[in-house]
Design an enzyme around this catalytic site. Structure first.
Site, PDB file in Angstrom:
ATOM      1  N   ILE A   2      81.968  86.041  18.095  1.00 31.58           N
ATOM      2  CA  ILE A   2      81.966  86.789  19.346  1.00 31.58           C
ATOM      3  C   ILE A   2      83.298  87.521  19.459  1.00 31.58           C
ATOM      4  O   ILE A   2      84.357  86.914  19.393  1.00 31.58           O
ATOM      5  CB  ILE A   2      81.834  85.834  20.547  1.00 31.58           C
ATOM      6  N   ASP A 338      74.682  88.370  28.566  1.00 30.44           N
ATOM      7  CA  ASP A 338      75.643  88.979  27.640  1.00 30.44           C
ATOM      8  C   ASP A 338      75.114  88.998  26.202  1.00 30.44           C
ATOM      9  O   ASP A 338      74.269  88.195  25.821  1.00 30.44           O
ATOM     10  CB  ASP A 338      76.979  88.219  27.686  1.00 30.44           C
ATOM     11  N   GLU A 339      75.666  89.912  25.437  1.00 34.80           N
ATOM     12  CA  GLU A 339      75.586  89.914  23.979  1.00 34.80           C
ATOM     13  C   GLU A 339      74.168  89.761  23.412  1.00 34.80           C
ATOM     14  O   GLU A 339      73.958  89.018  22.469  1.00 34.80           O
ATOM     15  CB  GLU A 339      76.495  88.812  23.405  1.00 34.80           C
ATOM     16  N   ASN A 340      73.229  90.483  23.995  1.00 35.98           N
ATOM     17  CA  ASN A 340      71.904  90.554  23.382  1.00 35.98           C
ATOM     18  C   ASN A 340      71.941  91.695  22.376  1.00 35.98           C
ATOM     19  O   ASN A 340      72.085  92.849  22.756  1.00 35.98           O
ATOM     20  CB  ASN A 340      70.860  90.815  24.484  1.00 35.98           C
TER      21      ASN A 340
END
Ligand code: ACM
Length: 709
Positions: A2, A338-340
């Site tokens: 990440i 988040d963060e798809n």
């Protein structure tokens, strides 16, 4: 891995030390003068170690001596929660002072400590709960008044920080404090998915939060690496998605009650539609791909994502949200967002057809569709939605609150679009930044172009403790005491911004937090003993004081290259070390003070000489410990490097103190050696290099060609 937001350079500015103002910069000018005057006058002078600083404080004259007669009484409203909070506070005061006074409050009676509360406050604490209080200490006694129980809790935390002693007895200095928070939302997020944290850790974290007036525990309960909250409606979520490590519903309710007793809201996060591998192990019908699915053990962004095109997904979520809404009474529920990466949506023909049928050209539009349907489900169950800043799209209902992690501008944009927002960009504790860096990040920075209405939508901020590299042993030192600096940023007036004074008080606060049960100081020694396999670790402590963990980016890259997972033991040197160890700032202040007048002998010169001698002396002793501990030996050649740095420091001291010039080229060769020590070793970095560079750069060189090496 990440790639979490980096700190905007806007926030990175240095602060200069000012000895005279350090005492009370936070106060009104009048109070500051009084403090400085008193500091020289009497052992009973007010010594300000409050953290966070109150919004207004006037130091009076005189003091109130604490004795075994100390007792608390409530003269207006009181209820069980208030009585328990007072009793906890009185017990802590008794422990702090060794006095055996009665800790249970009485109702209505006259007492040395009078507590006047208008009422209990909200049945479910909201973001608008009144947390203000006023606290007056005179020679006659103590008076704490507040509108609500929560205000009393904030005042009790301040009272405990006021205790001083005259060498023989404990007393409270005479003060008059009116205090109210700058921001309503002052949170700490703890990721319990990547590493599970036991209930005891959560409770002591809540104790620490209460001590520094943080008021939201954001509980990151689900992610790719584990589903950590029991669902009775969907039991496979934990049976197959948690490795057996999860909180039962009873335990979650216990945490909610424990937090409420401390004036802390619990906002649960169920991260979706991405970060959902752990959901799909038991319920593959939620997924956008065929599977099979497994709990992730690595870190980063993974492809599994919920299928937002199927109505069955929303029927599942309706039941799940309803079940969780009954456990977590807070008005807000965090849905992550988040963060798809959208990979599985792009690969799924049925989802692609759905997107075409709905005129969607990007996966972000499909996620916006998901968010809107999810928001209605939350609303049905009486919850307001909060999500990470990816959920911010033009047609998002204005009631949704945005938590910004990717940068301050996302927060400002959300406020302009009519959304409430909280700042986490710049408050990521896992980035291993020093407290001073977090301290200088402001939810409404100077120069903000938001108008008054938009500023009103910035509710506050949250420190974030992501769980890749924290277990029950190391988590405290990753949270504390740095989160206390963020707590001050969020509670205290914006003008409270002196970094050196913050560090002076943070050292004291760290000790108080340890007394409350946090382990950030003691755990380092315990871990070093385990690493060394010896009880006597003094030489290792000298080295450890000069080292800290590398930042998140360096560790992340290492983890990826070396296949570090949730199963990797956190028992290396980096795990023992504390981020921003107290020595870092102390050493930098010492060098700064020394360089103001380096000629001749000064106390600073003597202290530095002793330190450098120590750095040289410990080398063989640490190497001897390393010879018997492969884990410790991972940090080789740190001992030899420290000895070399000590040698550089000694030479610089000699030149500077005598006023002699060094041979030409001396500075360049010393700076090169310092630069060489910059490279990470066993994921550790030295925290003493910049002040050493300042010393080397201050040395004069004789003109002429450099000597032949
Ligand atoms: C986040 O750091 N992905 C919220």
């Amino acid at each position: 891995m990440i790639l979490r937001a980096q700190f905007p350079s806007l926030f990175l500015h240095s602060s200069r030390f000012n000895v005279v103002l350090a005492c009370m910069l936070a106060m009104a000018p009048m109070a500051a003068r009084r403090c400085v005057a008193q500091a020289n006058a009497s052992p009973y002078a007010f010594h300000n170690t409050l953290m966070p600083q109150p919004s207004s404080l006037e130091a009076g004259s005189g003091h109130f001596m604490l004795t075994a007669d100390f007792a608390a009484a409530t003269d207006k409203s009181h209820d069980e929660r208030l009585d328990e909070a007072i009793e906890r506070g009185m017990k802590r005061l008794a422990f702090e002072t060794g006095l055996q006074f009665s800790t249970q409050p009485t109702a209505g009676a006259a007492a040395q400590f009078l507590i006047s509360v208008d009422g209990p406050g909200e049945a479910v604490q909201s973001v608008d709960e009144n947390e203000s209080y006023s606290l007056t200490v005179t020679e006659q006694g103590v008076h704490l008044s507040a509108a609500t129980d929560v205000g009393v809790m904030r005042g009790l935390a301040t009272l405990e920080q006021l205790v001083q002693n005259d060498g023989e007895r404990y007393f409270l200095p005479a003060v008059s404090i009116q205090d109210t928070p700058r921001f309503r939302w002052r949170g700490l997020m703890l990721d319990c998915s990547r590493h599970f944290e036991p209930i005891s850790v959560i409770k002591r974290t809540l104790d620490g939060m209460e001590a520094v007036k943080l008021n939201v525990f954001h509980w990151h309960l689900t992610d790719d690496q584990g589903f950590r909250i029991q669902s009775k409606v969907f039991p496979l979520l934990t049976q197959l998605g948690s490795n057996g490590q999860f909180y039962t519903q009873e335990q979650a309710k216990e945490i909610v009650a424990y937090a409420r007793a401390r004036g802390i809201r619990v906002v649960p996060e169920f991260d979706m539609p991405g970060h959902t591998s752990s959901w799909m192990v038991g319920y593959p019908e939620l997924a956008s791909a065929a599977g099979p699915f497994h709990i992730q053990t690595g870190f980063g962004v993974f492809d599994p994502v919920m299928d937002p095109t199927r109505e069955s997904t929303y029927r599942f979520l309706d039941k799940f949200v309803g079940e969780m809404a009954a456990i977590f009474p807070d008005q807000y529920m965090h849905i992550g967002g988040d963060e798809n990466n959208g990979v599985e949506w792009k690969q799924n023909a049925q989802i692609q057809a759905f997107m075409r049928a709905h005129d969607m050209t990007t996966t972000a539009e499909l996620q916006a569709y998901f968010n809107q349907k999810l928001e209605k489900i939350l609303e049905k169950h009486g919850k307001r939605m909060i999500g990470w800043d990816e959920v911010l799209t033009p047609n998002l209902p204005a009631s949704v609150t945005i938590q910004s992690w990717r940068g301050y501008e996302a927060l400002a944009q959300a406020a302009r679009q009519g959304h409430d927002g909280i700042l986490s960009s710049g408050y990521y504790l896992d980035h291993m930044m020093p407290a001073s860096t977090y301290y200088q990040v402001d939810p409404i920075p100077a120069g903000s172009t938001l108008d008054a209405t938009e500023r009103g939508r910035i509710l506050g901020g949250e420190a974030c403790m992501w769980g890749e590299y924290v277990d029950a042993e190391v988590v405290d030192s990753r949270i504390w005491p740095r989160a206390a600096a963020i707590a001050e940023r969020l509670w205290s007036p914006q003008s409270v911004d002196n970094v050196d004074d913050m560090y002076r008080r943070l050292r004291v606060e760290s000790l108080r937090l340890e007394a409350l049960g946090m382990t950030q100081i003691s755990q380092e020694d315990a871990s070093l003993r385990t690493l060394a396999g010896r009880q006597e670790i003094a030489p290792l402590q000298v080295l450890a004081a000069t080292l800290e963990p590398v930042d998140f980016g360096v560790r992340g890259a290492y983890s990826e290259a070396h296949h570090v997972t949730t199963q990797s033991p956190l028992d290396h040197v980096i795990d023992a070390l504390r981020p921003d160890p107290p020595f870092r700032h102390r050493f930098s202040m010492l060098v700064e003070a020394y360089l103001k007048s380096p000629r001749g002998r000064s106390p600073q010169e003597a202290k530095l000489r002793a330190l450098f001698e120590q750095w040289i002396a410990v080398e063989p002793r640490v190497e001897e410990l390393m010879a018997h501990s492969p884990l410790l030996a991972e940090a080789n050649p740190r001992p030899a490097q420290l000895a070399e740095l000590g040698g550089i420091g000694m030479e610089a001291l000699t030149y500077l103190s005598t006023g002699q010039a060094a041979p030409a080229g001396w500075r360049a060769s010393q700076l090169a050696a310092i630069d060489a020590a910059e490279a990470p070793v066993a994921l550790t970095r030295f925290d003493v290099l910049d002040p050493l560079r300042s010393m080397v750069n201050a040395v004069e060189e004789s003109p002429g060609a450099p000597p032949v090496q």
